[in-house]
Design a protein around this motif. Structure first.
Motif, PDB file in Angstrom:
ATOM      1  N   VAL A 163       0.847  -1.205   0.000  1.00  0.00           N
ATOM      2  CA  VAL A 163       0.000   0.000   0.000  1.00  0.00           C
ATOM      3  C   VAL A 163       0.878   1.249   0.000  1.00  0.00           C
ATOM      4  N   ILE A 164       1.912   1.245   0.833  1.00  0.00           N
ATOM      5  CA  ILE A 164       2.817   2.400   0.921  1.00  0.00           C
ATOM      6  C   ILE A 164       3.480   2.660  -0.427  1.00  0.00           C
TER       7      ILE A 164
ATOM      8  N   GLU B 141       6.059  15.976   3.545  1.00  0.00           N
ATOM      9  CA  GLU B 141       5.995  15.494   4.922  1.00  0.00           C
ATOM     10  C   GLU B 141       5.299  14.133   5.006  1.00  0.00           C
ATOM     11  N   GLN B 142       4.211  13.962   4.270  1.00  0.00           N
ATOM     12  CA  GLN B 142       3.498  12.681   4.278  1.00  0.00           C
ATOM     13  C   GLN B 142       4.349  11.596   3.613  1.00  0.00           C
ATOM     14  N   SER B 143       5.052  11.943   2.552  1.00  0.00           N
ATOM     15  CA  SER B 143       5.950  10.982   1.891  1.00  0.00           C
ATOM     16  C   SER B 143       7.039  10.503   2.841  1.00  0.00           C
ATOM     17  N   LEU B 144       7.600  11.436   3.620  1.00  0.00           N
ATOM     18  CA  LEU B 144       8.641  11.060   4.575  1.00  0.00           C
ATOM     19  C   LEU B 144       8.098  10.148   5.667  1.00  0.00           C
ATOM     20  N   LYS B 145       6.883  10.412   6.135  1.00  0.00           N
ATOM     21  CA  LYS B 145       6.269   9.558   7.149  1.00  0.00           C
ATOM     22  C   LYS B 145       6.036   8.147   6.599  1.00  0.00           C
ATOM     23  N   LEU B 146       5.535   8.076   5.377  1.00  0.00           N
ATOM     24  CA  LEU B 146       5.312   6.774   4.757  1.00  0.00           C
ATOM     25  C   LEU B 146       6.629   6.038   4.523  1.00  0.00           C
ATOM     26  N   PHE B 147       7.644   6.780   4.104  1.00  0.00           N
ATOM     27  CA  PHE B 147       8.958   6.176   3.894  1.00  0.00           C
ATOM     28  C   PHE B 147       9.502   5.604   5.205  1.00  0.00           C
ATOM     29  N   GLU B 148       9.385   6.374   6.273  1.00  0.00           N
ATOM     30  CA  GLU B 148       9.850   5.923   7.588  1.00  0.00           C
ATOM     31  C   GLU B 148       9.095   4.662   8.025  1.00  0.00           C
ATOM     32  N   GLU B 149       7.792   4.665   7.822  1.00  0.00           N
ATOM     33  CA  GLU B 149       6.989   3.484   8.162  1.00  0.00           C
ATOM     34  C   GLU B 149       7.427   2.287   7.323  1.00  0.00           C
ATOM     35  N   GLY B 150       7.680   2.513   6.047  1.00  0.00           N
ATOM     36  CA  GLY B 150       8.128   1.434   5.162  1.00  0.00           C
ATOM     37  C   GLY B 150       9.460   0.847   5.579  1.00  0.00           C
ATOM     38  N   VAL B 151      10.377   1.699   6.001  1.00  0.00           N
ATOM     39  CA  VAL B 151      11.682   1.224   6.469  1.00  0.00           C
ATOM     40  C   VAL B 151      11.500   0.342   7.708  1.00  0.00           C
ATOM     41  N   ALA B 152      10.637   0.764   8.634  1.00  0.00           N
ATOM     42  CA  ALA B 152      10.381  -0.025   9.843  1.00  0.00           C
ATOM     43  C   ALA B 152       9.748  -1.368   9.493  1.00  0.00           C
ATOM     44  N   LEU B 153       8.789  -1.356   8.596  1.00  0.00           N
ATOM     45  CA  LEU B 153       8.141  -2.595   8.175  1.00  0.00           C
ATOM     46  C   LEU B 153       9.125  -3.528   7.474  1.00  0.00           C
ATOM     47  N   SER B 154       9.955  -2.964   6.618  1.00  0.00           N
ATOM     48  CA  SER B 154      10.963  -3.754   5.914  1.00  0.00           C
ATOM     49  C   SER B 154      11.934  -4.406   6.893  1.00  0.00           C
ATOM     50  N   GLY B 155      12.356  -3.658   7.894  1.00  0.00           N
ATOM     51  CA  GLY B 155      13.254  -4.203   8.905  1.00  0.00           C
ATOM     52  C   GLY B 155      12.600  -5.332   9.685  1.00  0.00           C
TER      53      GLY B 155
END
Length: 86
Positions: A21-22, A34-48
């Motif tokens: 979805v991200i 700002e929303q793109s950065l939040k989604l990117f940060e969430e994606g990095v956490a999910l990927s990890g």
């Protein structure tokens, strides 16, 4: 599950679904920075989280072999050629 909170990591399959979805949202290209950065940060956490779960699963996988009437466990990554040569 929108968005995830630190310390509340969902299961592997849920992480993959959220990552999809991200990616789709970000590929549209119409999100504010700002929303793109939040989604990117969430994606990095999910990927990890996914990577960690996969590494843990890989460590648990064992192949049972029967040698000399006894069951023996072998790490999943060990090749069959090495096993047969033993």
């Amino acid at each position: 599950m929108y968005p995830i909170k630190w310390g509340q990591m969902p299961k592997f399959e849920e992480c993959l679904q959220r990552l999809e979805v991200i990616v789709k949202e970000m590929e549209k290209g119409d999100l504010p920075l700002e929303q793109s950065l939040k989604l990117f940060e969430e994606g990095v956490a999910l990927s990890g989280s996914c990577r960690k779960e996969l590494e843990e699963a890989e460590g648990k996988i064992e192949i049972l072999l029967k040698q000399d009437g006894k069951l023996r466990t072998e790490a999943f990554g060990e090749s069959k050629e090495n096993t047969l040569a033993k």
